[in-house]
Design an enzyme around this catalytic site. Structure first.
Site, PDB file in Angstrom:
ATOM      1  N   SER A 143       1.621 -28.333 -36.696  1.00 26.26           N
ATOM      2  CA  SER A 143       1.488 -29.745 -37.490  1.00 26.26           C
ATOM      3  C   SER A 143       0.756 -30.825 -36.867  1.00 26.26           C
ATOM      4  O   SER A 143      -0.520 -30.363 -36.917  1.00 26.26           O
ATOM      5  CB  SER A 143       3.128 -30.101 -37.543  1.00 26.26           C
ATOM      6  OG  SER A 143       3.147 -31.095 -38.467  1.00 26.26           O
ATOM      7  N   GLU A 237       5.791 -25.852 -48.598  1.00 26.35           N
ATOM      8  CA  GLU A 237       5.714 -27.211 -47.406  1.00 26.35           C
ATOM      9  C   GLU A 237       4.500 -27.857 -48.024  1.00 26.35           C
ATOM     10  O   GLU A 237       3.379 -27.351 -48.820  1.00 26.35           O
ATOM     11  CB  GLU A 237       5.317 -26.700 -46.084  1.00 26.35           C
ATOM     12  CG  GLU A 237       4.141 -25.827 -45.788  1.00 26.35           C
ATOM     13  CD  GLU A 237       3.793 -25.860 -44.291  1.00 26.35           C
ATOM     14  OE1 GLU A 237       3.790 -26.999 -43.740  1.00 26.35           O
ATOM     15  OE2 GLU A 237       3.707 -24.674 -43.645  1.00 26.35           O
ATOM     16  N   HIS A 267       7.746 -25.552 -43.222  1.00 24.99           N
ATOM     17  CA  HIS A 267       6.649 -25.986 -42.339  1.00 24.99           C
ATOM     18  C   HIS A 267       6.942 -25.588 -41.107  1.00 24.99           C
ATOM     19  O   HIS A 267       8.136 -25.477 -40.445  1.00 24.99           O
ATOM     20  CB  HIS A 267       7.092 -27.513 -42.415  1.00 24.99           C
ATOM     21  CG  HIS A 267       5.974 -28.239 -41.659  1.00 24.99           C
ATOM     22  ND1 HIS A 267       4.730 -28.073 -41.718  1.00 24.99           N
ATOM     23  CD2 HIS A 267       6.112 -29.224 -40.607  1.00 24.99           C
ATOM     24  CE1 HIS A 267       4.067 -28.856 -40.892  1.00 24.99           C
ATOM     25  NE2 HIS A 267       4.933 -29.874 -40.516  1.00 24.99           N
TER      26      HIS A 267
END
Length: 297
Positions: A143, A237, A267
């Site tokens: 991320s 996601e 995610h």
């Protein structure tokens, strides 16, 4: 069957935005609660260190090689997350990649906006690279941590330094302009309001900089000359297209890139230790890293 585990992963992600009017401290507490569900094996070796000014943890599985290091950069929208919360992922990477994980506790926004988090990742990399007996160093991040990995790669290349031997990014956040169509097209699949989080947390991180800053928002930077990179993302996601666009741009820049898309997965799915697909992905990541180990001594 992985349906139950996928549902559990999505529920944990949803819990991150479960408090109306949450403060940054609330978000940080919720993220630590999610990460605390990933049990660290009893045989893990964990040591807190100062990595050339960056706080970090050494995390290793028993019997793993001391000459290879993965610098692990946690996610959390630049504003939350910790090395402690990512010990379990560091352990899995250590075991699968036959290496030591150096999990970075980089400084967080808004207290420490860009470039402070990138500086900490670069410092940890330089620390690992300079250690006696270390031949290979990788960067791994998820991320926002994946975005920091890409930013660190650009920074190291521009400084003319020895590059990491390879990099792995999981659902990387690499476009702070929020131009990926999946932020809206896949919003119904994602338990996180990704578009809002990119704007809000990315804004705290940028602290007034251009959303297309070529280092802070690396999809808008020059990606030529970067090391082999493995990109993993889920179909369910909002950041799906960040990964697709990143892989395409890396390939166009002549970088050796491998893209994996997890069908029906959310995610940062490889961090969810209870998920069979996460465990399998860690094995593939480990194989990728091992394939880029070269002896230099």
């Amino acid at each position: 069957m992985t349906a139950a585990e996928t549902t559990r992963a999505k529920e944990l992600l949803a819990s991150l935005v479960s408090k109306p009017d949450a403060t940054i401290d609330d978000y940080r507490e919720l993220y630590e609660q999610v990460c605390a569900t990933f049990e660290l094996p009893a045989d893990a070796s964990v040591e807190r260190i100062d990595a050339a000014g960056a706080n970090a943890l050494w995390v290793s599985a028993p019997g793993t090689s001391a000459d290879t290091v993965a610098v692990v950069v946690h996610g959390g929208g630049f504003t939350m997350g910790s090395a402690t919360g990512y010990r379990e992922l560091g352990y899995r990477l250590s075991k699968s990649g036959n290496l030591r994980s150096l999990v970075v506790d980089y400084r967080l926004a808004p207290e420490a906006p860009f470039p402070a988090p990138v500086d900490d990742v670069v410092a940890a990399y330089r620390y690992a690279r300079a250690l006696d007996g270390v031949d290979n160093v990788f960067l791994v991040g998820d991320s926002a941590g994946g975005g920091l990995v890409m930013s660190a790669l650009i920074t190291l290349r521009d400084a003319g330094e020895q590059m990491p031997d390879a990099a792995v990014v999981l659902s990387p956040l690499v476009d702070l302009a929020g131009e990926s169509p999946s932020l809206t097209d896949r919003a119904h699949l994602d338990p996180l309001p990704a578009a809002v989080l990119v704007s809000a947390m990315g804004g705290l991180y940028l602290n007034g900089l251009d959303v297309r800053h070529p280092v802070a928002s690396p999809l808008h930077g020059d990606l030529a000359g970067l090391p082999p990179t493995y990109v993993l993302v889920g179909t369910d996601e909002g950041l799906h297209d960040d990964s697709i666009r990143l892989a395409d741009k890396l390939e166009a820049a002549g970088v050796d890139v491998q893209l994996e898309v997890g069908e029906g997965l959310p995610h940062i799915w490889p961090i969810f230790a209870f998920h069979p697909e996460a465990v399998a992905a860690t094995d593939r990541i480990g194989a990728f890293l091992r394939s880029h180990v070269t002896a230099t001594r």
